[in-house]
Design a protein around this motif. Sequence first.
Motif, PDB file in Angstrom:
ATOM      1  N   ARG A  28       0.823  -1.212   0.000  1.00  0.00           N
ATOM      2  CA  ARG A  28       0.000   0.000   0.000  1.00  0.00           C
ATOM      3  C   ARG A  28       0.859   1.265   0.000  1.00  0.00           C
ATOM      4  N   ASP A  29       2.087   1.129   0.488  1.00  0.00           N
ATOM      5  CA  ASP A  29       2.990   2.279   0.577  1.00  0.00           C
ATOM      6  C   ASP A  29       3.867   2.410  -0.666  1.00  0.00           C
ATOM      7  N   GLY A  30       3.584   1.603  -1.696  1.00  0.00           N
ATOM      8  CA  GLY A  30       4.285   1.775  -2.962  1.00  0.00           C
ATOM      9  C   GLY A  30       5.424   0.816  -3.226  1.00  0.00           C
ATOM     10  N   TRP A  31       5.654  -0.123  -2.322  1.00  0.00           N
ATOM     11  CA  TRP A  31       6.694  -1.117  -2.555  1.00  0.00           C
ATOM     12  C   TRP A  31       6.221  -2.158  -3.568  1.00  0.00           C
ATOM     13  N   SER A  32       7.160  -2.697  -4.339  1.00  0.00           N
ATOM     14  CA  SER A  32       6.940  -3.922  -5.093  1.00  0.00           C
ATOM     15  C   SER A  32       7.390  -5.068  -4.187  1.00  0.00           C
ATOM     16  N   VAL A  33       6.456  -5.929  -3.822  1.00  0.00           N
ATOM     17  CA  VAL A  33       6.722  -6.928  -2.784  1.00  0.00           C
ATOM     18  C   VAL A  33       6.630  -8.337  -3.364  1.00  0.00           C
ATOM     19  N   ALA A  34       7.715  -9.073  -3.280  1.00  0.00           N
ATOM     20  CA  ALA A  34       7.718 -10.498  -3.594  1.00  0.00           C
ATOM     21  C   ALA A  34       7.473 -11.254  -2.297  1.00  0.00           C
ATOM     22  N   VAL A  35       6.555 -12.198  -2.317  1.00  0.00           N
ATOM     23  CA  VAL A  35       6.210 -12.931  -1.103  1.00  0.00           C
ATOM     24  C   VAL A  35       6.407 -14.428  -1.327  1.00  0.00           C
ATOM     25  N   SER A  36       6.877 -15.103  -0.298  1.00  0.00           N
ATOM     26  CA  SER A  36       7.097 -16.543  -0.371  1.00  0.00           C
ATOM     27  C   SER A  36       6.522 -17.234   0.853  1.00  0.00           C
ATOM     28  N   ALA A  37       6.058 -18.443   0.645  1.00  0.00           N
ATOM     29  CA  ALA A  37       5.593 -19.345   1.689  1.00  0.00           C
ATOM     30  C   ALA A  37       5.336 -20.678   0.998  1.00  0.00           C
ATOM     31  N   ARG A  38       5.039 -21.700   1.781  1.00  0.00           N
ATOM     32  CA  ARG A  38       4.816 -23.012   1.167  1.00  0.00           C
ATOM     33  C   ARG A  38       3.440 -23.125   0.527  1.00  0.00           C
ATOM     34  N   SER A  39       2.472 -22.360   1.002  1.00  0.00           N
ATOM     35  CA  SER A  39       1.102 -22.464   0.492  1.00  0.00           C
ATOM     36  C   SER A  39       0.869 -21.507  -0.674  1.00  0.00           C
ATOM     37  N   ALA A  40       0.819 -22.043  -1.894  1.00  0.00           N
ATOM     38  CA  ALA A  40       0.542 -21.212  -3.069  1.00  0.00           C
ATOM     39  C   ALA A  40      -0.857 -20.619  -3.004  1.00  0.00           C
ATOM     40  N   GLU A  41      -1.799 -21.381  -2.477  1.00  0.00           N
ATOM     41  CA  GLU A  41      -3.180 -20.908  -2.403  1.00  0.00           C
ATOM     42  C   GLU A  41      -3.299 -19.671  -1.509  1.00  0.00           C
ATOM     43  N   LYS A  42      -2.641 -19.696  -0.366  1.00  0.00           N
ATOM     44  CA  LYS A  42      -2.702 -18.548   0.540  1.00  0.00           C
ATOM     45  C   LYS A  42      -1.986 -17.333  -0.054  1.00  0.00           C
ATOM     46  N   LEU A  43      -0.903 -17.584  -0.775  1.00  0.00           N
ATOM     47  CA  LEU A  43      -0.203 -16.475  -1.423  1.00  0.00           C
ATOM     48  C   LEU A  43      -1.071 -15.842  -2.508  1.00  0.00           C
ATOM     49  N   ASP A  44      -1.796 -16.668  -3.261  1.00  0.00           N
ATOM     50  CA  ASP A  44      -2.690 -16.132  -4.288  1.00  0.00           C
ATOM     51  C   ASP A  44      -3.767 -15.246  -3.662  1.00  0.00           C
ATOM     52  N   SER A  45      -4.260 -15.653  -2.506  1.00  0.00           N
ATOM     53  CA  SER A  45      -5.254 -14.841  -1.805  1.00  0.00           C
ATOM     54  C   SER A  45      -4.666 -13.497  -1.384  1.00  0.00           C
TER      55      SER A  45
END
Length: 261
Positions: A28-45
């Motif tokens: 929301r503050d303008g960053w481009s954020v790459a996120v990682s975790a084991r759950s692809a479904e939760k990341l898509d959400s």
Amino acid sequence: MIAIAGKRAWITGASSGLGRELALQMARDGWSVAVSARSAEKLDSLVAEAESASGHIVAYPLDVSDLDAVGRTVQRIESEVGPIDQAVLNAGTHQPTPAHDFKAADFRKLVDLNLMGTINCLEILIARFRTRQAGRIAVVASVAGYTGLPQASAYGVTKAGMINLCEALRVELAPDNITVQVVNPGFVRTPLTDRNDFPMPFLMEVEAAAHALYRGLSRDSFEITFPRRFTWMVKLLRVLPYPLKFAVTARMVRRGQEGSS
């Protein structure tokens, strides 16, 4: 306050709790954020929620305990999103390890994910940041790393190791213009703490905790800790004479047993 060029971040353990909320606030503050975790479904959400608020989050599913996978993921992030300016290594888990059910397998699970998962990420990041002579790394540990706490022997081992690791790296990497910070939260309301059946003093809502973490990332201080009153209480416990310290922790055990009965 520290000006961070580029404003590209990578957050691990971002599928829920503190990592997820931090990703949303940074996006929301303008960053481009790459996120990682084991759950692809939760990341898509998470990505979908950020898009609805005009934030930019890109998902990279990852098990940080796999060093080769970490290397491939960081390569993809820097090719697709851009060079990482700020890494927040937040992946980890917790489970109680009471002495009456002491199992090496429980320790191995937490060490592989919490400690070695962080170290895997650090191996890849440090090499790239040293080449660029720039970068910021925040490692999320815990106040449980300050001192031995009941039923947290395995979790505490991993978090104490992370604090020690960051203390060493802070000094060694400073000449390469790499800033290392350690994050030591108290109790934050997340899916992990929802499992606890004991009193959690000064429990913070995840939005406030993520805001405190985000604010700390913009400064040059080594330790980011919240809520302050609770973390300083645990620091005090660390320096008490052992007889007094053990009397306090024994009382904590009794209170926990009473609360779960």
